[in-house]
Structures are given as C-alpha cells and as structure tokens.
Write an enzyme that holds these catalytic residues in place. Structure first.
Site, PDB file in Angstrom:
ATOM      1  N   SER A  24      39.832  12.572  21.991  1.00  0.00           N
ATOM      2  CA  SER A  24      40.223  13.948  21.651  1.00  0.00           C
ATOM      3  C   SER A  24      41.688  14.007  21.202  1.00  0.00           C
ATOM      4  O   SER A  24      42.051  14.823  20.343  1.00  0.00           O
ATOM      5  CB  SER A  24      39.967  14.903  22.821  1.00  0.00           C
ATOM      6  N   ASN A  25      42.527  13.126  21.741  1.00  0.00           N
ATOM      7  CA  ASN A  25      43.921  13.087  21.255  1.00  0.00           C
ATOM      8  C   ASN A  25      43.995  12.521  19.841  1.00  0.00           C
ATOM      9  O   ASN A  25      44.767  13.006  19.014  1.00  0.00           O
ATOM     10  CB  ASN A  25      44.803  12.286  22.215  1.00  0.00           C
ATOM     11  N   ARG A  76      44.510 -12.772  27.639  1.00  0.00           N
ATOM     12  CA  ARG A  76      45.198 -11.577  27.155  1.00  0.00           C
ATOM     13  C   ARG A  76      46.049 -11.836  25.911  1.00  0.00           C
ATOM     14  O   ARG A  76      46.011 -11.048  24.959  1.00  0.00           O
ATOM     15  CB  ARG A  76      46.031 -10.943  28.268  1.00  0.00           C
ATOM     16  N   ARG A 102      43.715  -0.427  28.333  1.00  0.00           N
ATOM     17  CA  ARG A 102      44.145  -1.790  28.681  1.00  0.00           C
ATOM     18  C   ARG A 102      45.651  -1.808  28.866  1.00  0.00           C
ATOM     19  O   ARG A 102      46.366  -1.168  28.080  1.00  0.00           O
ATOM     20  CB  ARG A 102      43.804  -2.796  27.563  1.00  0.00           C
ATOM     21  N   HIS A 120      50.630  10.697  28.681  1.00  0.00           N
ATOM     22  CA  HIS A 120      50.209  10.592  30.076  1.00  0.00           C
ATOM     23  C   HIS A 120      49.946  12.001  30.603  1.00  0.00           C
ATOM     24  O   HIS A 120      50.808  12.886  30.455  1.00  0.00           O
ATOM     25  CB  HIS A 120      51.291   9.890  30.900  1.00  0.00           C
ATOM     26  N   GLU A 185      48.121  18.480  25.802  1.00  0.00           N
ATOM     27  CA  GLU A 185      48.209  17.148  25.176  1.00  0.00           C
ATOM     28  C   GLU A 185      48.002  17.237  23.675  1.00  0.00           C
ATOM     29  O   GLU A 185      48.719  16.594  22.893  1.00  0.00           O
ATOM     30  CB  GLU A 185      47.114  16.220  25.732  1.00  0.00           C
TER      31      GLU A 185
HETATM   32  C1  GRF Z   1      44.148  11.628  27.988  1.00  0.00           C
HETATM   33  O1  GRF Z   1      44.119  12.503  29.076  1.00  0.00           O
HETATM   34  C2  GRF Z   1      45.415  10.834  27.972  1.00  0.00           C
HETATM   35  O2  GRF Z   1      46.504  11.520  28.495  1.00  0.00           O
HETATM   36  C3  GRF Z   1      45.092   9.663  28.861  1.00  0.00           C
HETATM   37  O3  GRF Z   1      43.750   9.355  28.565  1.00  0.00           O
HETATM   38  C4  GRF Z   1      43.077  10.544  28.127  1.00  0.00           C
HETATM   39  C5  GRF Z   1      42.423  10.210  26.826  1.00  0.00           C
HETATM   40  O4  GRF Z   1      41.598  11.245  26.355  1.00  0.00           O
HETATM   41  N1  GRF Z   1      46.015   8.580  28.621  1.00  0.00           N
HETATM   42  P1  GRF Z   1      41.029  11.204  24.875  1.00  0.00           P
HETATM   43  O5  GRF Z   1      40.302   9.871  24.699  1.00  0.00           O
HETATM   44  O6  GRF Z   1      42.183  11.326  23.934  1.00  0.00           O
HETATM   45  O7  GRF Z   1      40.085  12.371  24.789  1.00  0.00           O
END
Ligand code: GRF
Length: 211
Positions: A24-25, A76, A102, A120, A185
């Site tokens: 979603s981000n 890694r 990861r 975050h 976010e």
């Molecule tokens: C978000 O809440 C971000 O802050 C965290 O992982 C989540 C990812 O969500 N690091 P999406 O995959 O962007 O929907």
C-alpha cells in the site's frame, strides 16, 4: 517553434522500491508519481516474495518488477549482491524500503549511504522492530505515529527525516489504529521522497535538516 513537451524539464530522481507484501505504501508512491510535477519516478520494484501483492501494483502501473527470493541464495551477501545489481542496473538514485521484511546488512547499506529511506509505523525510537502498531497499542501508549528515516546499520535507528504523531483515543481498537497509521504513512512517505528528490535533505550526524 519549440514543442512545449520537448522543453527541458529537470530530470526526475530514480527510485527503486523494495517490498515484501501488500504494497500500500508502494501504491501511494506510484500514485504521487503520476503527477507531472512530482520530482521522482519509480524505476524498479524488487520483491523477496513472489506472491507479494505489491508486484501486481507495479505491473498495473507499468513499472518493471523483479522477484529476488532470499531462499534461492546460499547466503545473505549473495542475496544482497543480486539486489544491488538490479538497483544499479536500474540507475536508481534512491532506495525505498516499503514493507521490506528482510534485514539488510552493512554490506548493502554501505553501497547507498544516505540513499535508503525506510518507513516505520511508530514514533521512533519508541517501538522499533516488527508489529510496531500492535506494540504501541498493547503498551497503552496515548500517542504513536509514523517515522520516515534514512537507513543506517542498526534496526530502525537511522537519522529521522519526517515524523507525524497519531493519537490513540480511548475507544481505539487495533484495527482502527492501523487504519489511522497507514493513512498517515501514505502521505508522509511520498512527501519524504519528494524532499529527497528536490535535494532538500541534508544529513549531519543524526540530524536531518529540511530546507
Ligand atoms: C507499513 O506499515 C510499513 O510502515 C511497515 O510495513 C508496512 C508495509 O505495508 N514497514 P504495505 O506493504 O506498504 O501495505
């Protein structure tokens, strides 16, 4: 006469987005980037999970997407070398971690100094690590929020670019809090990327100044 479409525009910052899940981000960044005035473009989406819905979002937006599964590599460093190779090939100026699950080692981080942004879902340094929204809710905090920061060699410890608070109201459920945090976010991450692309961020030690 010069075709207005051909007049020279400042070139857009090239962004590689690393994902593992819903994306979603990523979607919020892709949506922001549809605006002609947005100074960044997503040139690559990399997922370490082949079934991540984020890949679907990238395809829909016509952005190159690759799967680099950590399990397919012996260790890694070789997994990270594959990520680095794809990012460099795409000519990315900025690496964005958008729900990438990861941990990246110093080997990766050192390749892109002050060029990796993470989001975050808490007000760092409170509630680092996984399930940060749940951590804040379980703790009984009255305020949590969202942090966008540069990535350093620690976990959720890098210099903070933007933060925004989200109040936890008396009748809050975990679900309602998650919605509120994600809503913030999706505004804050494209904004931080815009500031980076416009070269408005300067890092000195732990401090990031925004001009
Ligand atoms: C978000 O809440 C971000 O802050 C965290 O992982 C989540 C990812 O969500 N690091 P999406 O995959 O962007 O929907």
């Amino acid at each position: 006469m010069k075709d207005p479409a051909q007049t020279s525009q400042p070139s857009k910052a090239r962004v590689a987005v690393l994902v593992s899940g819903n994306g979603s981000n990523l979607q919020a960044i892709l949506d922001a980037a549809t605006s002609p005035s947005y100074p960044a473009q997503v040139v690559l989406v990399l997922s370490n999970k082949k079934d991540a819905f984020a890949l679907e979002r990238a395809r829909k937006a016509g952005v190159p997407a690759e799967v680099v599964e950590h399990g397919a590599f012996a260790d890694r460093p070789s997994f990270e070398n594959a990520l680095i190779a794809s990012i460099e090939k795409a000519g990315a100026d900025l690496v964005v971690l958008a729900g990438f699950m990861r941990v990246l080692s110093p080997h990766f981080i050192k390749k892109f100094p002050n060029r990796i942004l993470n989001i975050h879902p808490a007000l760092l340094p409170s509630f680092p690590g996984t399930r940060a929204i749940e951590q804040a809710w379980n703790y009984g905090a009255k305020v949590t929020g969202v942090t966008v920061h540069f990535v350093d060699e620690g976990t959720d410890t890098g210099p903070i670019v933007l933060q925004e608070a989200v109040p936890i109201i008396p009748k809050e459920t975990l679900e309602s809090l998650e919605k509120k945090v994600h809503f913030v976010e999706h505004r804050l991450f494209p904004e931080a990327i815009r500031l980076f692309a416009e070269k408005k961020l300067a890092v000195a030690g732990r401090k990031v100044t925004v001009s």
